[in-house]
Design a protein around this motif. Structure first.
Motif, PDB file in Angstrom:
ATOM      1  N   THR A  77      15.780   8.006 -50.871  1.00  0.00           N
ATOM      2  CA  THR A  77      14.369   7.627 -50.965  1.00  0.00           C
ATOM      3  C   THR A  77      13.906   7.119 -49.612  1.00  0.00           C
ATOM      4  O   THR A  77      14.509   6.174 -49.064  1.00  0.00           O
ATOM      5  N   TYR A 105      12.266  16.979 -51.000  1.00  0.00           N
ATOM      6  CA  TYR A 105      12.249  17.629 -52.314  1.00  0.00           C
ATOM      7  C   TYR A 105      11.179  17.084 -53.256  1.00  0.00           C
ATOM      8  O   TYR A 105      10.626  17.831 -54.056  1.00  0.00           O
ATOM      9  N   ASN A 106      10.889  15.801 -53.193  1.00  0.00           N
ATOM     10  CA  ASN A 106       9.940  15.221 -54.147  1.00  0.00           C
ATOM     11  C   ASN A 106       9.029  14.220 -53.440  1.00  0.00           C
ATOM     12  O   ASN A 106       9.433  13.573 -52.459  1.00  0.00           O
ATOM     13  N   PHE A 107       7.825  14.106 -53.976  1.00  0.00           N
ATOM     14  CA  PHE A 107       6.835  13.185 -53.417  1.00  0.00           C
ATOM     15  C   PHE A 107       6.326  12.265 -54.519  1.00  0.00           C
ATOM     16  O   PHE A 107       6.492  12.538 -55.715  1.00  0.00           O
ATOM     17  N   SER A 108       5.685  11.192 -54.103  1.00  0.00           N
ATOM     18  CA  SER A 108       5.041  10.312 -55.067  1.00  0.00           C
ATOM     19  C   SER A 108       3.931  11.067 -55.778  1.00  0.00           C
ATOM     20  O   SER A 108       3.276  11.941 -55.190  1.00  0.00           O
ATOM     21  N   ALA A 109       3.733  10.750 -57.038  1.00  0.00           N
ATOM     22  CA  ALA A 109       2.607  11.335 -57.760  1.00  0.00           C
ATOM     23  C   ALA A 109       1.313  10.941 -57.064  1.00  0.00           C
ATOM     24  O   ALA A 109       1.213   9.839 -56.506  1.00  0.00           O
ATOM     25  N   GLY A 116      15.343  13.054 -50.342  1.00  0.00           N
ATOM     26  CA  GLY A 116      15.217  13.361 -51.763  1.00  0.00           C
ATOM     27  C   GLY A 116      13.860  13.022 -52.333  1.00  0.00           C
ATOM     28  O   GLY A 116      13.312  13.779 -53.145  1.00  0.00           O
ATOM     29  N   TYR A 117      13.314  11.881 -51.908  1.00  0.00           N
ATOM     30  CA  TYR A 117      12.042  11.439 -52.488  1.00  0.00           C
ATOM     31  C   TYR A 117      11.262  10.681 -51.417  1.00  0.00           C
ATOM     32  O   TYR A 117      11.804   9.795 -50.746  1.00  0.00           O
ATOM     33  N   SER A 123       1.971  11.607 -51.319  1.00  0.00           N
ATOM     34  CA  SER A 123       2.031  12.754 -52.221  1.00  0.00           C
ATOM     35  C   SER A 123       2.250  14.056 -51.458  1.00  0.00           C
ATOM     36  O   SER A 123       2.416  15.119 -52.061  1.00  0.00           O
ATOM     37  N   ARG A 124       2.262  13.977 -50.143  1.00  0.00           N
ATOM     38  CA  ARG A 124       2.571  15.112 -49.270  1.00  0.00           C
ATOM     39  C   ARG A 124       3.050  14.536 -47.938  1.00  0.00           C
ATOM     40  O   ARG A 124       3.042  13.316 -47.745  1.00  0.00           O
ATOM     41  N   GLU A 138       8.536   8.154 -50.937  1.00  0.00           N
ATOM     42  CA  GLU A 138       7.767   7.124 -51.631  1.00  0.00           C
ATOM     43  C   GLU A 138       6.543   6.746 -50.802  1.00  0.00           C
ATOM     44  O   GLU A 138       6.636   6.518 -49.596  1.00  0.00           O
TER      45      GLU A 138
END
Length: 783
Positions: A638, A681-685, A659-660, A665-666, A662
């Motif tokens: 994170t 791989y992943n972003f905050s909503a 991985g994420y 969102s981009r 925080e």
């Protein structure tokens, strides 16, 4: 078998009479009562052998004990009628009168005993007294309770035992709060949940239990509760039920036999009749409670894993004999730390338990138990998520009175864990004569460092690693007490005894990840304080995992205590960089530098971190050292960018997996230009970023509150410095932050924790779910 004037006894009856004390004396048959009473009489007069039942002049006598100076004749009965007393008294009188005439008994005292299950009735005593009027024969009508008193004064023993320490409970810090009790649930391996009353009843029935658990789980407390339950049953039954014999095994250093253990126990508690206590045990008159099988120090240990089983087998030889020689129908329970053994089978064998032994374990407080305990001691506090629910640790917090105020430094996980770590090492040191708490703390800290070399901060570590830690800290091989310290190091356990074979080398693990991080943080600080010494961390790290936020916080606090500045830490980092050590320790040192004082240490050094895994990494525009650092071939689970405003400098990332992300969102433009061949791989909503929250169509105060909660609850167990809570907001919103923080604190949403330069705000236990729901549905959020 001879009759007439000769004494004889039927050997066929001896095995039956050896059966001992039945499980429920008040419901026992006449035969069972006689067996119990005979065992007590035997222990009083001849512990080595049974004398009776006998035949004399063609009539059966329950027991006759003949010594060089006395003859004792016994009749046992459960009947309450006068005729039975008259019959047995006459039979005993006739026999004693006849024996008195024999020349060999001329100078012997002759005494008869009429023993009943309950106290003899007044009529029974009266008729016996009338029969003996004018006779030189003495017959005492007594209850089996009185007979037991002749063997051992159980009431005096229990009084002495109650004033003495009970296992590791003795090493807890004295509490100013009332002595409160929270129900102790035992988890049986065979399935089901047992409570103190259940275990006590089964012990009274002759069952055998082995209670194991990790450090601080409450084993000694549970054993004391069982002792109190058995004590109450013994006294309420007018001593018809067995009394509990509770022994602290740590007092039995160097002993070789069961008798020595019981005598030492009697000396330790100030009970003057140790030999009588031995007789009571052998007679099956007590239930055996043994606390701390892992605290028995053996005569030697060579230090290798191969002979460790022999080490334990030798150490527990007297305990094993004590258990094995306890009468079959007497209950036994012993407790200790399961990690003392490498397998369940070894534990059962070394302690002398058979397959019928009941295995019990204890777990941490659940939510209901924890709340009940806090209510009973009068503590009103919103417990944060990082709070351990291990009974010993909770007890320490109460004992140290750290719950007194909501704004206590206990709200800071770093401060709290350091206090807890220091407290458990202090407690452990009191069990040894020549080991200071600082030594135990340094040992556990070094073990935590060595544990990371196996790929996980919790371990495993084997025996050779434990010895290496001891030598590193003390500069010598472990002696007898040092060997025992290593086997008992607080916080270590075997994760799965069934899979821990001899080939595994006696591997141990930290029972709590936060404890392992705390211990490593302390060791990291020792290295940063003196980076030029031959510290284990001066070598290149063989692990790739960076320390957690807690570990960095602990190291920072320890450096502050030692007077180490950010300049000193950056010097250690530069030395490491110059040695081409671009490893996890360098990464940890740079993070400690930032915590000590961002912007200090006017070095223009460029740093490289290579091949390190970060569970959580926070970027900050306040850290000029971080902005001149390159992360190459790293893994960041994170990456939190919430504290970076547009235009601020950030590190360079090459070939790094994130991985994420925080707080975004981009990929923000200011970060994108510093990424080379990286994957995210992943972003905050979109609705979870600070920018999105600040655009919500709700009141400004609620927007600010949600933004603050999002930052503080971004990661379980983490907190945020006060300055970071202002970031990502416009000037008008920033003006609202102090007032909103105050309302969130008073509403129980967050908890303040002073952290040196500025305040730290941390999570409150049980609130995280509410926060997540508020972020998902901002319109329903009010505070």
């Amino acid at each position: 078998m001879k009759h007439g004037g000769q004494l004889s006894w039927p050997t066929t009856c001896l095995t039956c009479y050896e059966s001992g004390w039945p499980s429920m004396p008040q419901d026992e048959s006449s035969f069972e009562f006689e067996a119990r009473a005979l065992n007590i009489a035997r222990a009083i007069h001849d512990p080595a052998g049974l004398q009776g039942p006998v035949f004399y002049q063609g009539r059966e006598r329950d027991a006759i004990f003949v010594t060089s100076d006395a003859i004792h004749a016994y009749e046992f009965t459960t009947r309450r009628d006068v005729e039975k007393a008259k019959h047995d008294a006459q039979k005993t009188k006739d026999m004693l009168t006849e024996l008195q005439r024999k020349p060999e008994n001329a100078f012997k005292s002759l005494t008869g005993w009429f023993v009943t299950r309950e106290e003899p009735t007044a009529d029974q005593k009266k008729v016996i007294a009338q029969m003996l009027r004018g006779s030189q024969v003495v017959i005492h009508p007594i209850s089996v309770t009185t007979l037991l008193g002749r063997l051992c004064n159980s009431e005096a023993y229990l009084a002495a035992r109650g004033k003495a320490p009970f296992g590791s409970i003795a090493y807890s810090i004295r509490q100013n709060f009332p002595d409160v009790k929270v129900p102790v649930p035992f988890f049986a391996k065979q399935g089901g949940l047992l409570h103190v009353g259940d275990v006590s009843e089964r012990l009274a029935a002759g069952s055998r239990f082995l209670l194991s658990g990790e450090f601080g789980i409450g084993k000694s407390h549970a054993l004391r509760e069982i002792y109190l339950s058995l004590r109450k049953a013994h006294l309420r039954s007018h001593k018809l039920k067995r009394f509990p014999l509770h022994i602290n095994l740590r007092d039995c250093v160097g002993l070789r036999s069961p008798a020595e253990i019981i005598r030492r126990h009697a000396e330790e508690i100030g009970f003057p009749e140790g030999d009588k206590l031995i007789s009571a045990w052998r007679a099956g008159s007590c239930t055996l409670l043994l606390d701390g099988f892992d605290e028995v120090v053996p005569p030697r240990w060579l230090g290798s894993a191969s002979d460790l089983k022999d080490f334990r087998w030798e150490a527990l030889a007297p305990v094993r004999r004590l258990i094995e020689e306890t009468p079959t129908n007497s209950g036994v329970i012993t407790c200790g730390r399961s990690h003392y053994f490498s397998s369940e089978k070894e534990m059962l064998d070394a302690l002398g338990f058979g397959l019928t032994c009941n295995l019990l374990t204890l777990n941490d407080f659940d939510k209901e138990q924890l709340q009940k305990y806090l209510d009973l001691v009068g503590v009103q506090w919103s417990v944060p998520d990082w709070m351990p629910t291990r009974p010993l640790l909770i007890g320490y917090l109460v004992s140290m009175q750290l719950f007194s105020e909501i704004d206590s430094t206990l709200g800071n996980p770093t401060t709290a864990w350091r206090k807890l770590f220091s407290a458990v090492c202090e407690r452990e040191s009191r069990m040894f004569v020549a080991v200071r708490p600082q030594v135990i703390q340094r040992l556990v800290s070094r073990v935590a460092t060595i544990a990371r070399s196996n790929g996980d901060e919790t371990g495993p570590v084997d025996v050779s690693m434990l010895r290496t830690a001891f030598i590193d800290v003390n500069g010598r091989e472990p002696d007898e007490e040092g060997s025992q310290v290593l086997l008992r190091l607080p916080g270590l356990a075997i994760a799965d005894a069934e899979t821990n074979s001899a080939l595994d080398g006696e591997k141990r693990y930290f029972v709590d990840k936060s404890l392992a991080e705390t211990a490593y943080g302390e060791d990291l600080a020792q290295y940063l304080i003196s980076p030029y010494d031959s510290h284990a961390l001066s070598r290149s790290a063989s692990w790739v995992q960076a320390a957690s936020e807690l570990g960095i916080g602990v190291a920072t606090a320890a450096c502050v205590d030692a007077g180490v500045t950010a300049t000193g830490v950056i010097a250690a980092a530069k030395r490491r960089q110059n040695n081409h050590q671009y490893d996890a320790v360098l990464a940890d040192a740079l993070r400690v530098h930032f915590e000590l004082g961002p912007g200090k240490g006017n070095t223009r050094e460029q740093f490289l971190i290579e091949g390190v895994i970060f569970p959580f990494l926070t970027l900050s525009g306040d850290d000029p050292i971080q902005s001149r650092t390159t992360f190459s071939d790293c893994v960041i689970e994170t990456l939190d960018v919430s504290d970076v405003d547009a235009g601020e400098k950030v590190p360079i990332f090459r070939n790094t997996i994130i991985g994420y992300l925080e707080g975004a969102s981009r990929i923000p433009d200011w970060l994108n230009k510093n990424l080379t061949s990286c994957e995210i791989y992943n972003f905050s909503a979109p609705n979870r970023t600070t920018a999105a929250i600040m655009e919500l169509k709700i009141s400004p105060e609620r927007r600010v509150a949600l933004a603050i909660l999002k930052k503080i609850y971004a990661q379980p167990g983490s907190g945020r410095k006060e300055g970071a809570l202002f970031r990502g907001m416009d000037m008008r919103s920033r003006e609202l932050v102090p007032d909103v923080i105050g309302k969130l604190v008073s509403g129980g949403w967050i908890s303040p924790a002073p952290a040196g330069r500025e305040h730290l705000y941390v999570q409150v236990k049980g609130i995280r779910g509410r926060v997540m729901r508020a972020l998902d549905d901002p319109a329903s959020f009010y505070f």
